[in-house]
Design an enzyme around this catalytic site. Structure first.
Site, PDB file in Angstrom:
ATOM      1  N   GLU A  12      -5.955   4.802  13.990  1.00 42.46           N
ATOM      2  CA  GLU A  12      -6.507   3.928  14.640  1.00 42.46           C
ATOM      3  C   GLU A  12      -7.239   4.480  16.014  1.00 42.46           C
ATOM      4  OE1 GLU A  12      -2.490   3.229  16.388  1.00 42.46           O
ATOM      5  OE2 GLU A  12      -3.285   3.621  14.535  1.00 42.46           O
ATOM      6  N   ASP A  38      -2.328  -6.610  15.105  1.00 42.02           N
ATOM      7  CA  ASP A  38      -1.804  -5.524  15.357  1.00 42.02           C
ATOM      8  C   ASP A  38      -1.735  -4.704  16.723  1.00 42.02           C
ATOM      9  OD1 ASP A  38      -0.832  -4.881  12.479  1.00 42.02           O
ATOM     10  OD2 ASP A  38      -2.732  -4.196  11.903  1.00 42.02           O
ATOM     11  N   TYR A  54      -1.136   4.522  10.551  1.00 39.07           N
ATOM     12  CA  TYR A  54      -1.370   3.656  11.640  1.00 39.07           C
ATOM     13  C   TYR A  54      -0.111   3.515  12.442  1.00 39.07           C
ATOM     14  CZ  TYR A  54      -5.587   2.288   8.905  1.00 39.07           C
ATOM     15  OH  TYR A  54      -6.850   2.331   8.246  1.00 39.07           O
ATOM     16  N   LYS A  81       1.535   2.171   7.373  1.00 41.18           N
ATOM     17  CA  LYS A  81       2.070   1.253   8.605  1.00 41.18           C
ATOM     18  C   LYS A  81       3.121   2.086   9.483  1.00 41.18           C
ATOM     19  CE  LYS A  81       1.139  -2.270   9.389  1.00 41.18           C
ATOM     20  NZ  LYS A  81      -0.152  -2.542  10.430  1.00 41.18           N
ATOM     21  N   HIS A 118      -0.416   1.865  16.142  1.00 40.77           N
ATOM     22  CA  HIS A 118      -0.516   0.538  17.100  1.00 40.77           C
ATOM     23  C   HIS A 118       0.624   0.584  18.149  1.00 40.77           C
ATOM     24  CE1 HIS A 118      -3.653  -0.777  14.538  1.00 40.77           C
ATOM     25  NE2 HIS A 118      -2.838  -0.843  13.465  1.00 40.77           N
ATOM     26  N   ARG A 142       0.774  -1.133   0.164  1.00 36.95           N
ATOM     27  CA  ARG A 142       0.066  -0.036   0.003  1.00 36.95           C
ATOM     28  C   ARG A 142       0.828   1.315  -0.017  1.00 36.95           C
ATOM     29  NH1 ARG A 142      -3.597  -1.439   5.040  1.00 36.95           N
ATOM     30  NH2 ARG A 142      -1.427  -2.255   5.805  1.00 36.95           N
TER      31      ARG A 142
END
Length: 365
Positions: free
Chosen positions: A118, A269, A94, A75, A96, A15
């Site tokens: 998130e 994740d 993102y 990511k 996490h 991505r």
């Protein structure tokens, strides 16, 4: 603002942080977009498309990071990218962080203003997590079904069965966006589906809209254990925004499951909701413990980067534009962006992340 889009380098990640269409919209608002060479190729977007949309193509990731006031990614940064982060930079991706203490410490040391997709919340919705949750939920059922195949280590049962053969059973832990998507796919294949959650309002809603082969149960230790005993596929989609996922299925409970059944941990994740889970990759997606196949790919939507990148850009664009256009002190006065903020000025600003790592939590910024 100067916004950098580096190429994603996490294993099996294709991505990219933004589509050419998204670049065009940000350029129209007066921002400068720096896109690393070939950053979008894995998603089917080529450098000339980004140039046509108004971006400049940058040869190296180091130059993208060093020249950008804000970095947009998919990511979280991995170890090789830590040194590229520039002190005081805005990072929108993102993250996490509850599952990654080292990265949390790096972001604090570099005084990064880290806004996590998130944890950006509007009411009870997580609008930047929803598109990826929808994709991951559908994938969980599809890849769970594939790994039930005998040649993939499973029991050899076709999800949904066939004429004259009993239906297989799917258990889904969590009834959010990912859980509903997984249930939709499993029900459509003809499986007997059980969804478990602690949100009775959500269960009531789903009872009214889901097909007759989907059953709702309130989630307790006993209801989970009794459900997984007869399950062929168990999908974990539990989410506590910003926090580590609770371990709902212990290693001991695996002994009660049928040999050759499959676990898909969409929550990986955030550390995973199965005690026996550890992150895997698309190249090596599964492992077996006590006869149970575990599928724990940490970037599931990366399997379908074209669809995922477009869906993600559609969701992130309004927020990226606001972040790039608004002075930081005004931006963080808005509770939506304050909720997305995970680190700022050297401190952890998300309570769940601070609790996960035993770090100091700063409520006010």
């Amino acid at each position: 603002m100067i916004i950098g889009i580096p190429k994603e380098i996490k294993t099996d990640e294709f991505r990219v942080g933004i589509t050419p269409s998204g670049v065009r919209e940000l350029c129209k608002r007066g921002h400068t977009l720096l896109v690393e060479a070939n950053a979008g190729v894995g998603s089917g977007f080529f450098d000339e498309e980004y140039v046509e949309a108004g971006a400049s193509i940058i040869a190296t990731p180091e130059e993208v990071y060093s020249s950008s006031e804000m970095v947009m990614k998919v990511k979280e940064p991995i170890e090789v990218e830590y040194a590229r982060l520039k002190e005081g930079q805005i990072l929108f991706t993102y993250l996490h962080l509850a599952a990654d203490k080292e990265l949390t410490e790096v972001l604090c040391q570099k005084r990064i203003t880290a806004l996590a997709y998130e944890t950006l919340k509007i009411g009870r919705r997580l609008p930047l997590l929803e598109p990826m949750s929808e994709i991951a939920g559908r994938m969980a059922t599809l890849f769970g079904a594939v790994h039930l195949g005998r040649y993939n280590g499973g029991s050899g049962r076709l999800l949904g069965g066939a004429v004259g053969v009993e239906r297989n059973r799917v258990v889904i832990l969590g009834a959010g966006v990912a859980g509903k998507s997984a249930a939709d796919a499993a029900a459509g294949l003809g499986a007997e589906v059980t969804m478990l959650d602690i949100n009775t309002e959500r269960l009531t809603y789903l009872r009214d809209v889901m097909p007759a082969n989907v059953t709702m149960l309130y989630s307790t230790h006993d209801s989970i254990l009794n459900s997984i005993k007869n399950a062929d596929l168990v999908v974990g989609t539990v989410l506590l925004p910003g926090a580590k996922a609770p371990k709902l299925v212990t290693k001991e409970m695996l002994s009660d499951m049928k040999k050759g059944s499959v676990i898909v941990d969409v929550s990986i994740d955030q550390g995973g909701c199965f005690e026996t889970s550890h992150a895997t990759t698309h190249s090596h997606p599964t492992f077996e413990i006590d006869g149970i196949v575990h599928y724990c790919v940490a970037n599931m939507p990366g399997m379908y980067p074209r669809t995922s990148t477009i869906a993600l850009t559609n969701a992130t664009m309004p927020y990226a534009s606001m972040i790039a256009s608004t002075p930081l002190h005004l931006l963080l006065a808005d509770e939506v962006y304050r909720g997305a903020l995970n680190t700022y000025n050297g401190m952890v600003t998300n309570e769940a992340v601070a609790l996960a790592h035993g770090m100091t939590y700063k409520a006010d910024v």
